[in-house]
Structure formats: structure tokens, C-alpha cells
Design a protein around this motif. Sequence first.
Motif, PDB file in Angstrom:
ATOM      1  N   THR A  98       0.838  -1.203   0.000  1.00 37.02           N
ATOM      2  CA  THR A  98       0.000   0.000   0.000  1.00 37.02           C
ATOM      3  C   THR A  98       0.868   1.246   0.000  1.00 37.02           C
ATOM      4  N   ALA A  99       1.904   1.255   0.820  1.00 36.60           N
ATOM      5  CA  ALA A  99       2.811   2.405   0.872  1.00 36.60           C
ATOM      6  C   ALA A  99       3.503   2.612  -0.466  1.00 36.60           C
ATOM      7  N   GLN A 100       3.938   1.522  -1.106  1.00 38.28           N
ATOM      8  CA  GLN A 100       4.608   1.624  -2.395  1.00 38.28           C
ATOM      9  C   GLN A 100       3.669   2.197  -3.449  1.00 38.28           C
ATOM     10  N   ARG A 101       2.413   1.776  -3.452  1.00 36.81           N
ATOM     11  CA  ARG A 101       1.441   2.309  -4.413  1.00 36.81           C
ATOM     12  C   ARG A 101       1.212   3.795  -4.178  1.00 36.81           C
ATOM     13  N   LEU A 102       1.178   4.187  -2.920  1.00 35.50           N
ATOM     14  CA  LEU A 102       0.965   5.596  -2.586  1.00 35.50           C
ATOM     15  C   LEU A 102       2.171   6.450  -2.967  1.00 35.50           C
ATOM     16  N   VAL A 103       3.374   5.890  -2.908  1.00 36.53           N
ATOM     17  CA  VAL A 103       4.580   6.616  -3.309  1.00 36.53           C
ATOM     18  C   VAL A 103       4.486   7.032  -4.771  1.00 36.53           C
ATOM     19  N   SER A 104       4.011   6.142  -5.629  1.00 34.33           N
ATOM     20  CA  SER A 104       3.914   6.496  -7.047  1.00 34.33           C
ATOM     21  C   SER A 104       2.952   7.661  -7.252  1.00 34.33           C
ATOM     22  N   VAL A 105       1.882   7.702  -6.499  1.00 31.18           N
ATOM     23  CA  VAL A 105       0.915   8.808  -6.616  1.00 31.18           C
ATOM     24  C   VAL A 105       1.536  10.097  -6.094  1.00 31.18           C
ATOM     25  N   ARG A 106       2.260  10.005  -4.965  1.00 35.28           N
ATOM     26  CA  ARG A 106       2.920  11.202  -4.417  1.00 35.28           C
ATOM     27  C   ARG A 106       3.938  11.759  -5.402  1.00 35.28           C
ATOM     28  N   LEU A 107       4.735  10.886  -5.997  1.00 36.40           N
ATOM     29  CA  LEU A 107       5.734  11.341  -6.963  1.00 36.40           C
ATOM     30  C   LEU A 107       5.075  11.937  -8.212  1.00 36.40           C
ATOM     31  N   PHE A 108       3.955  11.389  -8.624  1.00 35.42           N
ATOM     32  CA  PHE A 108       3.219  11.934  -9.763  1.00 35.42           C
ATOM     33  C   PHE A 108       2.754  13.356  -9.451  1.00 35.42           C
ATOM     34  N   TYR A 109       2.235  13.571  -8.237  1.00 35.39           N
ATOM     35  CA  TYR A 109       1.800  14.920  -7.879  1.00 35.39           C
ATOM     36  C   TYR A 109       2.980  15.875  -7.713  1.00 35.39           C
ATOM     37  N   ASP A 110       4.126  15.383  -7.260  1.00 38.96           N
ATOM     38  CA  ASP A 110       5.326  16.224  -7.247  1.00 38.96           C
ATOM     39  C   ASP A 110       5.644  16.696  -8.661  1.00 38.96           C
ATOM     40  N   TYR A 111       5.556  15.793  -9.622  1.00 38.77           N
ATOM     41  CA  TYR A 111       5.792  16.127 -11.028  1.00 38.77           C
ATOM     42  C   TYR A 111       4.793  17.182 -11.509  1.00 38.77           C
ATOM     43  N   LEU A 112       3.522  16.995 -11.194  1.00 39.90           N
ATOM     44  CA  LEU A 112       2.506  17.969 -11.621  1.00 39.90           C
ATOM     45  C   LEU A 112       2.790  19.356 -11.034  1.00 39.90           C
ATOM     46  N   MET A 113       3.277  19.400  -9.809  1.00 37.87           N
ATOM     47  CA  MET A 113       3.643  20.683  -9.199  1.00 37.87           C
ATOM     48  C   MET A 113       4.836  21.298  -9.930  1.00 37.87           C
ATOM     49  N   GLU A 114       5.847  20.488 -10.226  1.00 37.40           N
ATOM     50  CA  GLU A 114       7.029  20.990 -10.934  1.00 37.40           C
ATOM     51  C   GLU A 114       6.659  21.529 -12.310  1.00 37.40           C
ATOM     52  N   GLU A 115       5.657  20.932 -12.929  1.00 39.51           N
ATOM     53  CA  GLU A 115       5.206  21.365 -14.253  1.00 39.51           C
ATOM     54  C   GLU A 115       4.230  22.543 -14.179  1.00 39.51           C
ATOM     55  N   GLY A 116       3.910  23.003 -12.983  1.00 44.22           N
ATOM     56  CA  GLY A 116       3.002  24.136 -12.810  1.00 44.22           C
ATOM     57  C   GLY A 116       1.538  23.787 -13.014  1.00 44.22           C
ATOM     58  N   LEU A 117       1.197  22.515 -12.925  1.00 44.39           N
ATOM     59  CA  LEU A 117      -0.183  22.091 -13.131  1.00 44.39           C
ATOM     60  C   LEU A 117      -0.978  21.977 -11.836  1.00 44.39           C
ATOM     61  N   ARG A 118      -0.278  22.029 -10.706  1.00 39.79           N
ATOM     62  CA  ARG A 118      -0.902  22.006  -9.376  1.00 39.79           C
ATOM     63  C   ARG A 118      -0.094  22.892  -8.450  1.00 39.79           C
ATOM     64  N   ASP A 119      -0.777  23.421  -7.440  1.00 35.97           N
ATOM     65  CA  ASP A 119      -0.098  24.231  -6.436  1.00 35.97           C
ATOM     66  C   ASP A 119       0.342  23.411  -5.236  1.00 35.97           C
ATOM     67  N   SER A 120      -0.282  22.251  -5.037  1.00 35.49           N
ATOM     68  CA  SER A 120       0.030  21.444  -3.865  1.00 35.49           C
ATOM     69  C   SER A 120      -0.081  19.961  -4.194  1.00 35.49           C
ATOM     70  N   ASN A 121       0.460  19.151  -3.286  1.00 33.15           N
ATOM     71  CA  ASN A 121       0.443  17.711  -3.437  1.00 33.15           C
ATOM     72  C   ASN A 121      -0.520  17.133  -2.397  1.00 33.15           C
ATOM     73  N   PRO A 122      -1.641  16.539  -2.824  1.00 35.61           N
ATOM     74  CA  PRO A 122      -2.599  16.019  -1.849  1.00 35.61           C
ATOM     75  C   PRO A 122      -2.094  14.812  -1.072  1.00 35.61           C
ATOM     76  N   VAL A 123      -0.975  14.246  -1.467  1.00 33.73           N
ATOM     77  CA  VAL A 123      -0.411  13.099  -0.766  1.00 33.73           C
ATOM     78  C   VAL A 123       0.654  13.543   0.226  1.00 33.73           C
TER      79      VAL A 123
END
Length: 144
Positions: A98-123
Motif C-alpha cells: 500500500t505504501a509503495q502504491r501511494l509513493v507512485s501517486v505522491r511522486l506523480f503529484y510532485d511532477y505535476l507541481m514541478e510542471e506548474g499544473l498544481r499548487d500542492s500535493n494532496p499526498v
Amino acid sequence: MSGTVTLENKWPVLGRHAQATEWLRLWTDLGRAPRTIDAYARGLSEYLQMCERESVDPLTATRAHIGIYVRELTERPSLRGPNVVSIDSGAGLANATTAQRLVSVRLFYDYLMEEGLRDSNPVAGADIRPVGATVGISVGLCPG
């Protein structure tokens, strides 16, 4: 990229989300091992499937949506079947999975923030900590 085509064939939901494909391509270009890419793709595709079921755009998802995903992972019936003899009766994925699956989602949201597509990471507030007598995953309620 040939790896992405294979991943999209394995998990068609990835092909419906351009940012997911771009993110996985980036990790592949950075030289991550194929099994790592596969693990990231699995976790992200399961999350994106949940988003589609809940009619949530991943670009606007909240901590509540992350909570739904975590609950689905922890309550999923075991693939080993009802004959498993264990304290937790075979329900849900193992905490490490479960933790490993959540890591991929957290890293995806980090990417979206770096790309300016989100202001925050919900994870960002998620952590693994003891819940009662067992170890579980909780999603923090702090602003994010």
C-alpha cells in the motif's frame, strides 16, 4: 517510447491521462529500472482508475480522494482467497505494498507541481504509522 506502449497496453487508463504517460516517460529517460517503472505504473493506474470511478480530475483531486484510494487498497479482498489463515483475514494489500502504491501517486503529484499544473500535493501529508494494534496508512488532514 516502447516502455510506455507496453505499460499503456497493460494499463489502458494510462493512455487516457497524458500527464501520466509523460511522467512515466521521464522516469524511464532518467534510467529507472523497468521493474521500478512497472511498479510506478501499477500504483498510478490504480489511482487513475479510482479517479475515473469517482469522476475526479486528477489535476484537481484532494486529500479526500487520496483517502478513498488508500481505503480501497487497504480493504481490497485478498487474491489468496478466503482460505488464508491470518490475523487480518486476508483483507487488503500488505502495508508495504500500500505504501509503495501511494509513493507512485505522491511522486506523480510532485511532477505535476514541478510542471506548474498544481499548487500542492494532496499526498504530502500521508504517512505510515501505527493504527490501533496494527500498522496502517493515514492521510493527514493538514492543508496541502
